[in-house]
Scaffold this active site. Structure first.
Site, mmCIF file in Angstrom:
data_model
loop_
_atom_site.group_PDB
_atom_site.id
_atom_site.type_symbol
_atom_site.label_atom_id
_atom_site.label_comp_id
_atom_site.label_asym_id
_atom_site.label_seq_id
_atom_site.Cartn_x
_atom_site.Cartn_y
_atom_site.Cartn_z
ATOM 1 N N ASP A 141 26.091 56.225 51.518
ATOM 2 C CA ASP A 141 24.849 55.867 51.759
ATOM 3 C C ASP A 141 24.102 55.221 53.015
ATOM 4 O OD1 ASP A 141 26.436 53.146 51.783
ATOM 5 O OD2 ASP A 141 25.143 51.698 51.438
ATOM 6 N N GLU A 173 27.723 51.201 50.929
ATOM 7 C CA GLU A 173 28.365 50.444 52.072
ATOM 8 C C GLU A 173 27.426 49.671 52.941
ATOM 9 O OE1 GLU A 173 29.283 49.665 56.438
ATOM 10 O OE2 GLU A 173 27.374 50.454 55.512
#
Length: 479
Positions: free
Chosen positions: A33, A103
């Protein structure tokens, strides 16, 4: 072999090169991400539009950034390294490519890994942002939410005649990563907004004057320093007084040597009642502008001023490393029909998101408690919605020693060994996989978590050389 868990974490098993089968498995880990930040007014839609790359060369060094948005080098470059290591021609021990999710939202993918998802016990995290530095530790983090609902007052045109409406827009700040950039001379738009509002509201020279908030918006995500903020309010404080407050504050920030924010812009606009109705009217109250009471407005401003921001303590073990910091990340307000009211009563809601980081777990808990107490003092509901522990350095770990030697042999110079004041997924791995040895490396990434995010392509090539050297000279045998 490939497998995926319920959180969409993926692991890809890659066989060893001939002659490397006897070695322990190495985990190459990156997250999939990115932080989605863009400049104000930029039309980019992160759900549909591709990242538009911008290449440039400065003093012979090649860079890539994005057009008005974050680039995604954090951590797209790490994913690229991991996949490249699986290609033919790369000498390697058995690999597990661990690609984690969410994350940037609080390490949630890594924190929810099952103990049997990964078998390797030597891990290279590919999420660092400084070439030539081997990271051997990271800060833990806590994200706190402060929420409160208010009963608004709905101002009609007749009663609004004695007041003026204003909007304030703060823009042009550098922003950046709330961990790695928090010790740089950068201002928070949320902090600036709170201080301007306090200055303006403090100009009420008598109890006859009023100052009422309508809306506040600042920051975007918990792990970025707020670059932009705005608010709308209603008052009968003279325009000239408000204008002087804004001008004086902007001048003070620009001239303050503790900040490097030459592009700061604070725009004050006087609005009329119909304009406010068009912008803030809700179906339940036509031809009215929702405002908070002067009392509630004052309490909100007092809370905003009480929220600490910046570096609180430096490490006494690693020079230049921040030990404890806080980021006043996001403030949002809105008016809408209350979810729990059958008759459609309208509520005013305000939410604040705050992010704490520390390499010391005890200090992290103490500061979290302090912040929650601040919220409770002003009758805000305080809750922790994300937390992870620090990864404390072990400077004598065999994997770290091997990688230092490989770097020295490859580049004929010593690497820097340090810790980082940011949350790496290694902080989750040490809890789930006790005894796992880890380091974190990566190329030079400038201004991550902001639209100025830039990747040094030449640095990226050198880090790839380092990764291949580590895998080719890996020395830990099975058993």
């Amino acid at each position: 072999m490939t497998k995926r868990d319920k959180n969409n974490n993926v692991i890809i098993s890659v066989p060893a090169s001939p002659g490397y089968e006897h070695l322990e498995t190495v985990v190459l880990q990156a997250h999939t991400d990115m932080v989605c930040e863009k400049n104000a007014g930029h039309p980019h839609d992160f759900l549909r539009d591709p990242i538009r790359l911008v290449y440039k060369t400065v003093n012979g060094v090649r860079f890539v950034s994005a057009d008005g948005t974050t680039l995604g080098a954090d951590n797209g470059i790490g994913v690229a390294y991991a996949l490249a290591a699986a290609c033919d021609g790369v000498c390697r021990p058995p690999l597990e490519l661990l690609l984690t999710t969410d994350e940037e939202e609080g390490l949630t993918g890594a924190q929810n890994l099952s103990p049997d998802f990964v078998s390797g016990r030597y891990l290279l995290n590919l999420d660092s942002e400084t070439e030539g530095t081997i990271i051997a530790g990271c800060a833990g983090g806590v994200s706190v939410s402060l929420k409160k609902s208010f009963d608004p007052y709905f101002m009609d045109e007749k009663h609004a005649a004695q007041f003026s409406f204003y909007t304030i827009q703060i823009s042009g700040l550098a922003g950046g990563h709330s961990g790695t950039d928090i010790n740089k001379p950068r201002a928070s738009a949320n902090v600036i907004l709170a201080k301007i509002l306090a200055s303006v509201a403090g100009k009420m020279e008598s109890s006859e004057l009023e100052f009422r908030l309508i809306e506040m918006t600042g920051g975007s995500v918990h792990n970025a320093i707020a670059r932009e903020a705005s608010c709308a309010f209603m008052t009968d404080i003279p325009f000239e007084t408000i204008e002087r407050c804004v001008f004086d504050f902007q001048t003070a920030v620009v001239n303050d040597c503790s900040f490097d924010e030459p592009d700061l812009q604070i725009c004050l606009v006087k609005c009329d009642f119909p304009e406010m109705v068009r912008k803030y009217e809700i179906p339940e109250k036509k031809s009215h502008v929702p405002v908070l009471t002067t009392k509630n407005s004052s309490r909100i401003i007092s809370l905003l001023l009480s929220i600490p921001h910046g570096v609180f303590e430096m490490s006494d073990k690693i020079p230049g490393l921040v030990l404890l910091s806080g980021n006043f990340a996001v403030v949002r307000s809105e008016f809408s029909a209350a979810d729990d009211e059958e008759d459609g009563n309208v509520k005013g809601k305000i939410k604040i998101i705050y992010n704490l980081r520390s390499g010391n777990e005890v200090k992290l808990k103490e500061k979290t408690k302090d912040l929650m107490n601040i919220g409770k003092k002003y009758d805000f509901h305080a809750s922790v919605f994300s937390s992870y522990k620090p990864w404390e350095p072990d400077l004598n770990a065999p994997l770290l020693k091997m990688c230092r030697n490989v770097y020295q042999e490859t580049f004929q110079k010593e690497p820097i060994v340090s810790a980082i004041h940011a949350g790496l997924e290694c902080g989750a791995f040490v809890r789930i996989y006790p005894g796992m040895q880890m380091i974190s490396i990566g190329p030079d990434i400038i201004d991550a978590h902001s639209p100025d995010e830039t990747l040094d392509l030449d640095s990226s090539a050198r880090v790839w050389t380092f990764i291949k050297a580590i895998l080719g000279k890996f020395e830990f045998k099975k058993g």
